[in-house]
Design a protein around this motif. Structure first.
Motif, mmCIF file in Angstrom:
data_model
loop_
_atom_site.group_PDB
_atom_site.id
_atom_site.type_symbol
_atom_site.label_atom_id
_atom_site.label_comp_id
_atom_site.label_asym_id
_atom_site.label_seq_id
_atom_site.Cartn_x
_atom_site.Cartn_y
_atom_site.Cartn_z
ATOM 1 N N GLU A 143 -8.326 1.927 6.696
ATOM 2 C CA GLU A 143 -7.945 2.840 7.079
ATOM 3 C C GLU A 143 -6.896 1.923 7.664
ATOM 4 O O GLU A 143 -7.033 1.982 8.846
ATOM 5 N N TYR A 144 -5.795 1.805 7.076
ATOM 6 C CA TYR A 144 -4.462 0.945 8.059
ATOM 7 C C TYR A 144 -3.894 1.636 8.771
ATOM 8 O O TYR A 144 -2.855 2.898 8.300
ATOM 9 N N GLU A 145 -3.729 1.435 10.528
ATOM 10 C CA GLU A 145 -3.047 1.785 11.509
ATOM 11 C C GLU A 145 -1.619 1.279 11.155
ATOM 12 O O GLU A 145 -1.527 0.275 11.863
ATOM 13 N N CYS A 146 -0.367 2.321 11.124
ATOM 14 C CA CYS A 146 0.859 1.974 11.119
ATOM 15 C C CYS A 146 1.471 2.365 12.595
ATOM 16 O O CYS A 146 1.653 3.920 12.667
ATOM 17 N N PHE A 147 1.736 2.033 13.700
ATOM 18 C CA PHE A 147 2.211 2.440 15.107
ATOM 19 C C PHE A 147 3.792 2.254 14.537
ATOM 20 O O PHE A 147 4.722 2.949 15.650
ATOM 21 N N GLU A 148 4.183 0.649 14.184
ATOM 22 C CA GLU A 148 5.503 0.530 13.685
ATOM 23 C C GLU A 148 5.891 0.371 12.880
ATOM 24 O O GLU A 148 4.965 -0.196 10.713
ATOM 25 N N MET A 149 7.179 0.556 12.316
ATOM 26 C CA MET A 149 7.786 0.342 10.913
ATOM 27 C C MET A 149 6.993 -1.393 10.228
ATOM 28 O O MET A 149 7.027 -1.055 9.013
ATOM 29 N N GLY A 150 7.396 -2.322 10.707
ATOM 30 C CA GLY A 150 6.826 -3.878 10.561
ATOM 31 C C GLY A 150 5.304 -3.425 10.784
ATOM 32 O O GLY A 150 5.121 -4.960 9.303
ATOM 33 N N HIS A 151 4.820 -3.145 10.639
ATOM 34 C CA HIS A 151 3.161 -2.739 10.417
ATOM 35 C C HIS A 151 2.854 -2.221 8.662
ATOM 36 O O HIS A 151 1.759 -3.093 8.649
ATOM 37 N N ILE A 152 4.030 -1.691 8.543
ATOM 38 C CA ILE A 152 3.221 -1.624 6.731
ATOM 39 C C ILE A 152 4.062 -3.144 6.292
ATOM 40 O O ILE A 152 2.625 -2.485 5.127
ATOM 41 N N ASP A 153 5.279 -3.497 6.174
ATOM 42 C CA ASP A 153 5.096 -5.432 5.665
ATOM 43 C C ASP A 153 4.403 -5.862 5.797
ATOM 44 O O ASP A 153 4.449 -6.464 5.235
ATOM 45 N N THR A 154 3.748 -6.138 7.028
ATOM 46 C CA THR A 154 2.664 -6.781 7.769
ATOM 47 C C THR A 154 0.733 -6.729 6.908
ATOM 48 O O THR A 154 0.765 -7.958 5.850
ATOM 49 N N ILE A 155 0.374 -5.283 5.973
ATOM 50 C CA ILE A 155 0.159 -5.320 5.632
ATOM 51 C C ILE A 155 -0.061 -5.081 4.614
ATOM 52 O O ILE A 155 -1.067 -6.555 3.430
ATOM 53 N N LEU A 156 0.788 -4.854 3.907
ATOM 54 C CA LEU A 156 1.511 -5.534 2.168
ATOM 55 C C LEU A 156 1.071 -6.588 1.966
ATOM 56 O O LEU A 156 0.508 -7.084 0.953
ATOM 57 N N ASN A 157 1.693 -7.128 2.993
ATOM 58 C CA ASN A 157 1.513 -8.717 2.795
ATOM 59 C C ASN A 157 0.126 -9.343 2.785
ATOM 60 O O ASN A 157 -0.126 -10.737 2.170
ATOM 61 N N MET A 158 -0.541 -9.243 3.731
ATOM 62 C CA MET A 158 -1.610 -9.566 3.441
ATOM 63 C C MET A 158 -2.412 -9.272 2.690
ATOM 64 O O MET A 158 -3.898 -9.759 2.043
ATOM 65 N N VAL A 159 -2.363 -7.668 2.108
ATOM 66 C CA VAL A 159 -2.888 -7.169 0.579
ATOM 67 C C VAL A 159 -2.447 -8.802 -0.342
ATOM 68 O O VAL A 159 -2.959 -8.450 -1.241
ATOM 69 N N ARG A 160 -1.043 -9.225 -0.587
ATOM 70 C CA ARG A 160 -0.514 -9.663 -1.595
ATOM 71 C C ARG A 160 -1.971 -10.989 -1.662
ATOM 72 O O ARG A 160 -1.967 -11.539 -2.404
ATOM 73 N N LYS A 161 -1.901 -11.530 -0.087
ATOM 74 C CA LYS A 161 -2.291 -12.651 -0.233
ATOM 75 C C LYS A 161 -3.676 -12.858 -0.587
ATOM 76 O O LYS A 161 -4.974 -13.290 0.030
ATOM 77 N N GLY A 162 -4.532 -11.385 -0.418
ATOM 78 C CA GLY A 162 -5.998 -11.372 -0.453
ATOM 79 C C GLY A 162 -6.335 -11.577 -0.005
ATOM 80 O O GLY A 162 -7.711 -11.383 0.391
ATOM 81 N N GLU A 163 -6.198 -10.353 1.677
ATOM 82 C CA GLU A 163 -6.160 -11.183 3.523
ATOM 83 C C GLU A 163 -7.451 -9.815 3.009
ATOM 84 O O GLU A 163 -7.488 -9.285 4.511
ATOM 85 N N ALA A 164 -7.035 -9.114 2.640
ATOM 86 C CA ALA A 164 -7.040 -7.227 3.509
ATOM 87 C C ALA A 164 -7.750 -6.302 1.734
ATOM 88 O O ALA A 164 -7.182 -6.691 0.748
ATOM 89 N N PRO A 165 -7.943 -5.455 1.439
ATOM 90 C CA PRO A 165 -8.198 -4.604 0.592
ATOM 91 C C PRO A 165 -7.320 -3.646 0.276
ATOM 92 O O PRO A 165 -6.110 -3.464 1.207
ATOM 93 N N GLY A 166 -7.317 -3.877 -1.149
ATOM 94 C CA GLY A 166 -5.641 -3.163 -1.574
ATOM 95 C C GLY A 166 -6.221 -2.165 -2.930
ATOM 96 O O GLY A 166 -6.599 -1.080 -1.995
ATOM 97 N N ALA A 167 -5.116 -2.017 -3.646
ATOM 98 C CA ALA A 167 -5.402 0.123 -3.828
ATOM 99 C C ALA A 167 -6.399 -0.127 -4.632
ATOM 100 O O ALA A 167 -7.467 -0.613 -4.782
ATOM 101 N N PRO A 168 -6.695 1.784 -3.785
ATOM 102 C CA PRO A 168 -5.896 2.728 -3.827
ATOM 103 C C PRO A 168 -5.958 2.084 -1.923
ATOM 104 O O PRO A 168 -6.966 2.441 -1.756
ATOM 105 N N MET A 169 -4.814 2.359 -1.409
ATOM 106 C CA MET A 169 -5.046 1.655 -0.034
ATOM 107 C C MET A 169 -4.243 3.094 1.150
ATOM 108 O O MET A 169 -4.439 4.570 0.525
ATOM 109 N N GLN A 170 -5.031 3.882 1.695
ATOM 110 C CA GLN A 170 -5.377 4.634 2.956
ATOM 111 C C GLN A 170 -4.699 4.079 5.075
ATOM 112 O O GLN A 170 -4.384 3.061 4.600
#
Ligand code: KMH
Ligand code: ZN
Length: 278
Positions: A143-170
Protein backbone atom coordinates in the motif's frame (compact mmCIF):
# COMPACT_ATOMS: atom_id res chain seq x y z
CA UNK A 1 -18.86 2.30 -8.11
CA UNK A 2 -17.18 -0.47 -6.11
CA UNK A 3 -18.19 -1.04 -2.52
CA UNK A 4 -16.29 0.99 0.09
CA UNK A 5 -13.23 -0.59 1.70
CA UNK A 6 -12.69 0.66 5.24
CA UNK A 7 -9.27 0.33 6.83
CA UNK A 8 -8.86 0.65 10.58
CA UNK A 9 -5.48 1.99 11.68
CA UNK A 10 -5.99 0.82 15.23
CA UNK A 11 -2.80 1.77 17.01
CA UNK A 12 -0.13 3.76 15.17
CA UNK A 13 3.27 4.46 16.64
CA UNK A 14 2.77 7.90 18.15
CA UNK A 15 -0.53 8.16 20.03
CA UNK A 16 -0.68 7.26 23.71
CA UNK A 17 -3.14 6.17 26.40
CA UNK A 18 -2.64 9.61 27.93
CA UNK A 19 -4.36 11.07 24.88
CA UNK A 20 -7.06 8.37 24.75
CA UNK A 21 -7.14 5.47 27.26
CA UNK A 22 -8.47 3.12 24.58
CA UNK A 23 -5.22 3.26 22.54
CA UNK A 24 -3.99 -0.36 22.50
CA UNK A 25 -0.51 -1.46 23.60
CA UNK A 26 -0.74 -5.11 24.71
CA UNK A 27 -1.56 -8.02 22.41
CA UNK A 28 -4.96 -8.38 24.10
CA UNK A 29 -5.72 -4.69 23.61
CA UNK A 30 -4.63 -4.83 19.97
CA UNK A 31 -6.95 -7.79 19.37
CA UNK A 32 -9.82 -6.00 21.16
CA UNK A 33 -9.41 -2.93 18.96
CA UNK A 34 -9.03 -4.91 15.73
CA UNK A 35 -12.19 -6.88 16.52
CA UNK A 36 -14.13 -3.75 17.43
CA UNK A 37 -13.34 -2.35 13.98
CA UNK A 38 -13.87 -5.52 11.95
CA UNK A 39 -17.17 -6.31 13.71
CA UNK A 40 -18.70 -3.07 12.41
CA UNK A 41 -17.33 -3.02 8.86
CA UNK A 42 -13.55 -2.69 8.55
CA UNK A 43 -12.17 -5.08 5.91
CA UNK A 44 -8.55 -4.13 6.58
CA UNK A 45 -6.53 -3.52 9.71
CA UNK A 46 -3.39 -1.41 9.32
CA UNK A 47 -1.12 -2.64 12.06
CA UNK A 48 1.60 -1.11 14.20
CA UNK A 49 2.66 -2.91 17.36
CA UNK A 50 3.89 -1.75 20.75
CA UNK A 51 5.63 -3.18 23.72
CA UNK A 52 3.38 -3.53 26.78
CA UNK A 53 4.59 -0.13 28.07
CA UNK A 54 3.47 1.53 24.81
CA UNK A 55 6.90 1.90 23.16
CA UNK A 56 6.55 1.44 19.39
CA UNK A 57 8.47 -1.55 18.02
CA UNK A 58 8.89 -3.30 14.68
CA UNK A 59 9.95 -6.51 16.40
CA UNK A 60 9.16 -9.47 14.15
CA UNK A 61 8.07 -11.69 17.05
CA UNK A 62 5.65 -9.04 18.30
CA UNK A 63 4.10 -8.68 14.84
CA UNK A 64 3.85 -12.45 14.55
CA UNK A 65 2.12 -12.71 17.94
CA UNK A 66 -0.32 -9.88 17.26
CA UNK A 67 -1.18 -11.06 13.75
CA UNK A 68 -1.83 -14.63 14.90
CA UNK A 69 -3.99 -13.36 17.75
CA UNK A 70 -6.02 -11.05 15.48
CA UNK A 71 -6.53 -13.76 12.85
CA UNK A 72 -7.86 -16.12 15.53
CA UNK A 73 -10.83 -13.83 16.12
CA UNK A 74 -11.02 -12.12 12.70
CA UNK A 75 -9.94 -14.92 10.35
CA UNK A 76 -10.80 -13.12 7.10
CA UNK A 77 -9.41 -9.66 7.78
CA UNK A 78 -6.69 -8.25 5.51
CA UNK A 79 -3.71 -7.15 7.58
CA UNK A 80 -1.46 -4.36 6.38
CA UNK A 81 1.52 -4.25 8.74
CA UNK A 82 3.49 -1.03 8.80
CA UNK A 83 6.98 -0.79 7.37
CA UNK A 84 6.98 2.87 8.42
CA UNK A 85 7.26 2.10 12.10
CA UNK A 86 8.16 5.20 14.09
CA UNK A 87 10.35 8.14 13.11
CA UNK A 88 14.02 7.33 13.70
CA UNK A 89 13.86 3.55 13.19
CA UNK A 90 16.38 2.04 10.77
CA UNK A 91 15.25 0.47 7.46
CA UNK A 92 16.24 -3.02 8.66
CA UNK A 93 14.28 -2.55 11.85
CA UNK A 94 11.25 -1.38 9.88
CA UNK A 95 11.38 -4.27 7.40
CA UNK A 96 10.90 -6.92 10.10
CA UNK A 97 7.12 -6.77 9.60
CA UNK A 98 7.64 -8.27 6.10
CA UNK A 99 9.41 -11.29 7.57
CA UNK A 100 6.61 -13.04 9.47
CA UNK A 101 5.34 -16.56 8.83
CA UNK A 102 3.02 -16.53 6.98
CA UNK A 103 4.09 -13.45 5.04
CA UNK A 104 1.56 -10.60 5.08
CA UNK A 105 -0.65 -10.20 2.01
CA UNK A 106 0.13 -6.48 2.01
CA UNK A 107 2.41 -4.00 3.79
CA UNK A 108 2.81 -0.25 3.68
CA UNK A 109 5.56 1.31 1.56
CA UNK A 110 6.16 4.97 2.34
CA UNK A 111 6.88 6.92 -0.83
CA UNK A 112 9.25 9.67 0.27
CA UNK A 113 10.78 11.73 3.03
CA UNK A 114 8.54 14.33 4.61
CA UNK A 115 8.04 16.55 7.60
CA UNK A 116 6.20 14.81 10.42
CA UNK A 117 5.24 17.43 12.95
CA UNK A 118 8.51 18.57 14.53
CA UNK A 119 10.34 15.55 13.11
CA UNK A 120 11.43 14.21 9.74
CA UNK A 121 10.09 10.90 8.45
CA UNK A 122 13.07 9.63 6.52
CA UNK A 123 12.46 7.57 3.38
CA UNK A 124 15.51 7.89 1.13
CA UNK A 125 15.61 6.39 -2.37
CA UNK A 126 17.90 3.53 -1.24
CA UNK A 127 15.46 2.74 1.59
CA UNK A 128 12.48 2.74 -0.74
CA UNK A 129 14.34 0.60 -3.29
CA UNK A 130 15.15 -1.94 -0.57
CA UNK A 131 11.51 -2.02 0.53
CA UNK A 132 10.27 -2.34 -3.08
CA UNK A 133 12.71 -5.18 -3.75
CA UNK A 134 11.65 -6.99 -0.58
CA UNK A 135 7.98 -6.79 -1.52
CA UNK A 136 8.60 -7.93 -5.11
CA UNK A 137 10.69 -10.89 -3.92
CA UNK A 138 8.12 -11.95 -1.34
CA UNK A 139 4.92 -11.32 -3.30
CA UNK A 140 3.68 -8.72 -0.80
CA UNK A 141 1.35 -6.10 -2.30
CA UNK A 142 2.39 -2.63 -1.15
CA UNK A 143 0.00 0.00 0.00
CA UNK A 144 1.80 3.09 -1.26
CA UNK A 145 1.62 5.76 1.46
CA UNK A 146 1.73 9.23 -0.11
CA UNK A 147 1.98 12.11 2.36
CA UNK A 148 2.97 14.62 -0.30
CA UNK A 149 1.98 15.18 -3.91
CA UNK A 150 5.56 14.46 -5.08
CA UNK A 151 5.45 11.04 -3.47
CA UNK A 152 3.15 9.86 -6.25
CA UNK A 153 5.69 10.75 -8.95
CA UNK A 154 8.47 9.16 -6.92
CA UNK A 155 6.75 5.80 -6.67
CA UNK A 156 5.51 5.84 -10.28
CA UNK A 157 9.14 6.38 -11.39
CA UNK A 158 10.27 3.48 -9.24
CA UNK A 159 7.59 1.23 -10.71
CA UNK A 160 8.60 2.26 -14.26
CA UNK A 161 12.18 1.21 -13.46
CA UNK A 162 11.04 -2.13 -11.99
CA UNK A 163 12.03 -1.12 -8.46
CA UNK A 164 8.63 -1.68 -6.84
CA UNK A 165 5.51 -3.73 -7.61
CA UNK A 166 3.26 -2.28 -10.32
CA UNK A 167 -0.36 -2.62 -11.44
CA UNK A 168 -2.78 -2.88 -9.86
CA UNK A 169 -1.41 -0.33 -7.38
CA UNK A 170 -3.07 0.63 -4.09
CA UNK A 171 -2.40 4.14 -2.76
CA UNK A 172 -3.14 5.67 0.61
CA UNK A 173 -3.21 9.47 0.53
CA UNK A 174 -2.35 10.59 4.05
CA UNK A 175 -3.50 14.19 4.27
CA UNK A 176 -3.24 16.62 7.15
CA UNK A 177 -0.01 15.51 8.84
CA UNK A 178 1.49 18.75 10.23
CA UNK A 179 4.08 19.93 7.70
CA UNK A 180 2.72 17.79 4.82
CA UNK A 181 -0.01 18.17 2.21
CA UNK A 182 -3.11 19.67 3.87
CA UNK A 183 -6.37 17.70 4.01
CA UNK A 184 -8.49 19.56 1.47
CA UNK A 185 -10.91 18.18 -1.09
CA UNK A 186 -8.91 19.99 -3.78
CA UNK A 187 -5.69 18.22 -2.80
CA UNK A 188 -7.49 14.88 -2.60
CA UNK A 189 -8.89 15.35 -6.13
CA UNK A 190 -5.43 16.30 -7.43
CA UNK A 191 -3.92 13.13 -5.96
CA UNK A 192 -6.74 10.84 -7.09
CA UNK A 193 -6.31 12.22 -10.62
CA UNK A 194 -2.52 11.69 -10.58
CA UNK A 195 -2.51 7.90 -10.21
CA UNK A 196 -2.71 5.40 -13.08
CA UNK A 197 -6.11 4.20 -14.29
CA UNK A 198 -6.96 0.86 -12.72
CA UNK A 199 -5.35 1.77 -9.39
CA UNK A 200 -7.29 1.83 -6.13
CA UNK A 201 -6.95 4.48 -3.45
CA UNK A 202 -7.77 5.24 0.13
CA UNK A 203 -7.71 8.53 1.98
CA UNK A 204 -6.55 9.07 5.53
CA UNK A 205 -7.57 12.41 6.97
CA UNK A 206 -5.47 13.17 10.02
CA UNK A 207 -7.06 14.79 13.06
CA UNK A 208 -10.20 16.84 12.61
CA UNK A 209 -10.23 16.28 8.84
CA UNK A 210 -10.85 12.53 9.22
CA UNK A 211 -14.57 12.48 8.49
CA UNK A 212 -14.52 15.28 5.92
CA UNK A 213 -11.95 13.33 3.90
CA UNK A 214 -14.00 10.17 4.45
CA UNK A 215 -17.15 11.78 3.05
CA UNK A 216 -15.27 13.10 0.02
CA UNK A 217 -13.72 9.70 -0.72
CA UNK A 218 -17.05 7.93 -0.33
CA UNK A 219 -18.59 10.28 -2.91
CA UNK A 220 -15.57 10.00 -5.27
CA UNK A 221 -15.40 6.20 -5.32
CA UNK A 222 -12.27 5.98 -3.18
CA UNK A 223 -11.80 4.17 0.11
CA UNK A 224 -11.37 5.32 3.69
CA UNK A 225 -8.95 4.80 6.56
CA UNK A 226 -9.80 5.84 10.09
CA UNK A 227 -8.49 4.81 13.49
CA UNK A 228 -6.53 5.93 16.53
CA UNK A 229 -3.33 6.21 14.48
CA UNK A 230 -4.89 9.18 12.71
CA UNK A 231 -7.63 10.57 14.93
CA UNK A 232 -8.67 9.99 18.54
CA UNK A 233 -12.00 11.85 18.49
CA UNK A 234 -15.48 10.94 17.31
CA UNK A 235 -16.40 14.61 17.14
CA UNK A 236 -15.11 17.87 18.65
CA UNK A 237 -14.12 17.17 22.27
CA UNK A 238 -15.58 13.63 22.28
CA UNK A 239 -12.94 10.89 22.55
CA UNK A 240 -13.74 7.76 20.56
CA UNK A 241 -14.30 4.83 22.96
CA UNK A 242 -12.89 2.38 20.41
CA UNK A 243 -11.67 2.08 16.84
CA UNK A 244 -15.01 0.43 16.15
CA UNK A 245 -16.79 3.69 16.99
CA UNK A 246 -14.73 5.52 14.34
CA UNK A 247 -15.45 2.84 11.74
CA UNK A 248 -19.15 2.89 12.64
CA UNK A 249 -19.28 6.62 11.90
CA UNK A 250 -17.80 6.02 8.43
CA UNK A 251 -20.37 3.28 7.84
CA UNK A 252 -23.15 5.70 8.82
CA UNK A 253 -21.89 8.34 6.36
CA UNK A 254 -21.57 5.72 3.61
CA UNK A 255 -25.11 4.50 4.30
CA UNK A 256 -26.43 8.04 4.02
CA UNK A 257 -24.61 8.46 0.70
CA UNK A 258 -25.80 5.09 -0.62
CA UNK A 259 -22.41 3.37 -0.82
CA UNK A 260 -22.23 -0.30 0.25
CA UNK A 261 -19.46 -1.60 2.50
CA UNK A 262 -17.03 -4.26 1.23
CA UNK A 263 -16.30 -7.26 3.41
CA UNK A 264 -12.78 -8.68 3.39
CA UNK A 265 -13.50 -11.11 0.54
CA UNK A 266 -14.91 -8.32 -1.61
CA UNK A 267 -11.98 -6.09 -0.65
CA UNK A 268 -9.50 -8.75 -1.82
CA UNK A 269 -11.26 -8.86 -5.17
CA UNK A 270 -11.28 -5.05 -5.52
CA UNK A 271 -7.59 -4.82 -4.57
CA UNK A 272 -6.53 -7.68 -6.86
CA UNK A 273 -5.37 -9.90 -4.00
CA UNK A 274 -5.58 -13.69 -4.17
CA UNK A 275 -8.61 -15.11 -2.36
CA UNK A 276 -7.72 -16.24 1.16
CA UNK A 277 -6.99 -20.00 1.41
CA UNK A 278 -8.98 -21.46 4.22
N1 KMH B 1 4.48 6.34 12.10
C1 KMH B 1 4.80 7.12 10.96
C2 KMH B 1 6.13 7.79 11.15
C3 KMH B 1 3.34 3.57 7.83
O1 KMH B 1 2.70 2.93 8.64
O2 KMH B 1 3.88 3.05 6.84
C4 KMH B 1 4.83 6.32 9.71
C5 KMH B 1 3.64 5.53 9.39
C6 KMH B 1 3.55 5.06 7.99
O3 KMH B 1 2.79 5.24 10.21
ZN1 ZN C 1 1.03 3.54 9.97
Amino acid sequence: MDKLIITAAICGAEVTKKQNPAVPYTVEEIVREAKSAVDVGAAIVHLHVRRDDGTPTQDKARFQECEEAILKVCPDVILIPSTGGAVGMTPDERLQSTDTDPLPEMATLDCGTCNFGDEIFDNTMPTMRAFGKRMMERGIKPEYECFEMGHIDTILNMVRKGEAPGAPMQFNFVLGVPGCTPATVGNLCWMANAIPAGSTWTVTGVGRSAFQMAAAAIAMGGNVRVGFEDNLYLSKGVLAPSNGALVEKVVRIANELGRGIANSHEAREILGLAPRNK
